[in-house]
Design an enzyme around this catalytic site. Structure first.
Site, short mmCIF file in Angstrom:
data_model
loop_
_atom_site.label_atom_id
_atom_site.label_comp_id
_atom_site.label_asym_id
_atom_site.label_seq_id
_atom_site.Cartn_x
_atom_site.Cartn_y
_atom_site.Cartn_z
N HIS A 146 -6.56 -1.16 -14.37
CA HIS A 146 -7.94 -1.46 -14.72
C HIS A 146 -8.09 -2.80 -15.43
O HIS A 146 -9.10 -3.46 -15.32
CB HIS A 146 -8.52 -0.32 -15.54
N GLU A 190 -11.20 8.80 -2.60
CA GLU A 190 -10.08 8.19 -3.33
C GLU A 190 -8.80 9.01 -3.29
O GLU A 190 -7.78 8.58 -3.81
CB GLU A 190 -10.45 8.04 -4.81
N ASP A 206 -7.48 3.78 -6.05
CA ASP A 206 -6.97 5.14 -6.28
C ASP A 206 -6.40 5.74 -5.00
O ASP A 206 -5.42 6.47 -5.04
CB ASP A 206 -8.08 6.05 -6.83
N CYS A 240 -15.23 -0.19 -1.74
CA CYS A 240 -15.50 -0.89 -2.99
C CYS A 240 -14.22 -1.16 -3.76
O CYS A 240 -14.26 -1.58 -4.89
CB CYS A 240 -16.48 -0.10 -3.85
#
Lengths: 95, 581
Positions: B191, B433, B457, B504
């Site tokens: 992240h 995901e 993910d 995305c």
């Protein structure tokens, strides 16, 4: 014999090697003597009174180390430190 | 000159003086002192030693009283380290002979011991390295050399060098002064990497141990394109990088001209090109680059960047700001994706052994329904101001989706009873995901309004690779054929069932991989704002027939490496401008 020197080979008996507690005990003990006690592994040496330096030797169980002492009370200092090794720094019973 | 290789996570180049943070995030000051002051400085150092020793004695006593003498010994060992004549002699030499400040000397010497201990391949001694660093920290604290937040007082541009940065630390970096960063650990899909891209900060992570080799203020180049960090560059290198920066700037200017043109292929297929954001203030940057909307609004940062749990009003205000700035363009609000490595000021979960396989994302929201309902209320209320869609992260089972939708219905009833202003008809979608979602994708298609494939993910769970673990980072490949098959399956079913599907994840911000995604039938992508111009350039340079041929070939390949090499090669043919450097 104002500045005698002596040497001895010792073996690390402790399961966890020459880790913090033995290094501390050794430094504490060595500082009671005027003599300089050096501990040597391969080509790396450390002053027994310098605990961090001793730790960085990374001596694991079974490692052979050279002890050498120099100074007025060298013989006593050396035998005291060697005794600590022999006694497994008093932690063999606990382990 | 020292060149170190890491993992490029955010493109671009930055040059500037290093601000070295240790792993606790405090500053290691480096300064030399006048010869006349060395005695006073040595006195200061001894006084700090005395104070730390006293504190250690207090710690030892208290610990011994609570846990017994044996436990207290850890502190007596630290005391012993402090009274180590060898250590003191070394520090004295640095202060008296090399005129180093007490804090710098302490930091260098103790770091070196810690490093030596850490390298010994003995778990017991590696822990001692932590003790040494602990003493260092206390000494630096007593010397007044550490501040709790070294990043809050910046007054000149810096390149941040740290062991690691958490996502929220990264999010709070002052962009006015922090020009880029490099870290010792971290992986490509973490992240922190995503936030760095969001902030448009050139960044390289997972370099391995380097902090102990770099002085405060050394000149550093961060090459976020190639994933390297250059310390003390020579003039030729600086010239080369400055030239590259110019080429890049020219390309940026040329790409900026595409801003008002549609993301449309040469043969007239329109692609929706949206942006991913974390903060409302990012919307401007997206619109300036010509985004069609916000394809992914990561709302958990609302939670991570505040000291208190955000209220419904906090959520509502943030969403309204984004919706207002978009002037009618769509925004997909993803509900809280907390857990695993992202936790706010209060942990909502007990410590877990495998947090990435544990209570995170939608699972956490469903376990903390008050928190979740607060957010749903805010989304539905804000939705009256524009084109809002709501999306749930990490859905693995139909039951989860149904429970989440049921909560939305309960909230709708509450709002209706209260007579609040809200919308009840907003589209509801889910992130794809986990492989389970793909396997059941036809069933999910019956119950959602849209899908968004979160490749980060999906890669992690398909390949069983923790994306922030640098030891296995090489396995973490978006282009792995297994991942590509899952994407293909999702897109095929979506198109067959007329369920809108977008991508995305980070994969869609890679120009070469976009060729493949278009070929697989993807017509909607959402990327970090920085990537918009490049991706638009790719889309406007190709035909769908080109891309379909590429996809056909790629789906026969056997490894991520083959896929990436082939895609890069084709990008070179079709959009050579983007392959310069």
């Amino acid at each position: 014999m104002s500045n005698p020197s002596c040497q001895q080979i010792v073996v690390v008996k402790n399961e966890k090697g020459l880790h913090l507690r033995p290094a501390e005990l050794m430094a504490r003990l060595a500082m009671q003597y005027e003599a300089t006690v050096m501990v040597t592994k391969d080509d790396q040496s450390a002053d027994c009174k310098n605990m961090l330096s001793v730790l960085t030797l990374g001596a694991v169980q079974g490692t052979q180390l050279g002890l050498s002492a120099e100074g007025p009370d060298a013989a006593e200092a050396l035998s005291a430190v060697a005794e600590l090794f022999e006694a497994g720094f008093h932690e063999l019973d606990a382990e | 000159m020292l060149e170190l290789q890491g993992i490029p996570v955010s493109p671009g180049v930055a040059i500037g003086p290093a601000l070295v943070l240790d792993d606790e995030g405090y500053r290691i000051p480096r300064c030399l002192i006048p010869a006349a002051d060395t005695s006073a400085e040595w006195g200061r150092l001894l006084s700090a030693f005395g104070k730390v020793a006293k504190q250690l004695e207090v710690n030892r006593k208290q610990t011994a009283e609570r846990l017994g003498e044996e436990a207290g010994r850890i502190f007596s060992a630290q005391q012993q380290m402090l009274s180590d004549p060898g250590l003191l002699a070394e520090l004295e030499g640095r202060v008296h002979e090399q005129h180093q400040s007490a804090a710098y000397a302490v930091s260098r010497v103790l770091h070196r011991y810690a490093e030596a201990l850490g390298k010994l391949n003995s778990p017991f001694l590696a822990e001692r390295a932590e003790d040494v660093l602990d003493i260092e920290k206390q000494l630096l604290h007593r010397l007044g050399a550490v501040t709790s937040d070294p990043l809050s007082n910046l007054d000149e541009p810096v390149i941040l060098l740290a062991r690691n940065l958490t996502p929220s630390e990264t999010a709070n970096l002052d962009r006015q002064f922090v020009r880029g960063f490099c870290t010792e650990i971290g992986g490509p899909g973490g992240h922190t990497a995503i936030v760095a891209k969001g902030l448009e900060l050139p960044a390289v992570v997972g370099i391995g141990q380097f902090l102990d080799r770099i002085g405060q203020g050394s000149q550093v180049i961060v090459d976020g394109d190639r994933g390297c960090m250059i310390v003390d560059p020579d003039q030729a290198t600086i010239d080369r990088y400055e030239e590259r920066a110019q080429i890049r700037q020219k390309l940026t200017l040329r790409l900026a001209e595409l801003r008002d043109l549609p993301a449309e292929t040469v043969d007239g297929h329109r692609v929706t090109l949206s942006a991913n954001i974390e903060f409302p203030h990012e919307v401007d940057a997206c619109l300036q680059r010509g985004a069609d909307g916000i394809g992914l609004y990561r709302t958990e940062f609302l939670y991570l960047s505040s000291d208190e749990e955000p209220s419904e009003e906090d959520h509502y205000q943030a969403y309204t700001e984004v919706i207002g700035a978009l002037q009618g363009r769509p925004v997909v609000i993803r509900t809280l994706d907390l857990g695993a490595d992202k936790m706010g000021h209060t942990s909502l979960t007990e410590p877990e052994n495998n947090p990435f396989l544990g209570l995170r994302s939608i699972r956490l929201s469903l376990k903390n329904q008050d928190l979740f309902r607060t957010q749903i209320r805010a989304v539905l209320r804000a939705a009256v101001h524009g084109d809002v869609r709501m999306m749930f992260p990490l859905i693995s089972t139909l039951q989860e989706l149904r429970t989440a939708r049921m909560l939305v219905n309960i909230v709708i009833d509450d709002l209706r009873e209260e007579g609040a202003e809200f919308r009840s008809d907003i589209p509801i979608g889910m992130m794809v995901e986990v492989p389970a979602a793909v396997i059941m994708i036809d069933r999910f298609a019956e119950e959602v309004d849209f899908f968004s494939i979160g490749t980060n993910d999906l890669v992690q769970y398909t390949l069983a690779v923790d994306r922030s673990n640098e030891s296995v980072a090489e396995l973490y490949q978006s282009s792995d054929p297994a991942v590509l098959r899952l994407i293909q399956q999702t897109v095929d079913v979506s198109n067959k069932t007329n369920t809108p599907v977008g991508i995305c994840g980070e994969m869609s911000s890679n120009p070469a991989r976009v060729l493949l995604l278009l070929g697989l039938g993807v017509r909607s992508v959402s990327v970090p704002p920085l990537a918009i111009p490049r991706i638009k350039k790719v889309i406007r340079s190709v035909t769908i027939a080109d891309c379909e041929e590429i996809a056909c070939r790629v789906m026969q390949l056997e490894s991520a490496r083959e896929v990436d090499l082939y895609l890069l090669d084709r990008l070179g043919d079709l959009v050579p401008e983007l392959v310069v450097q």
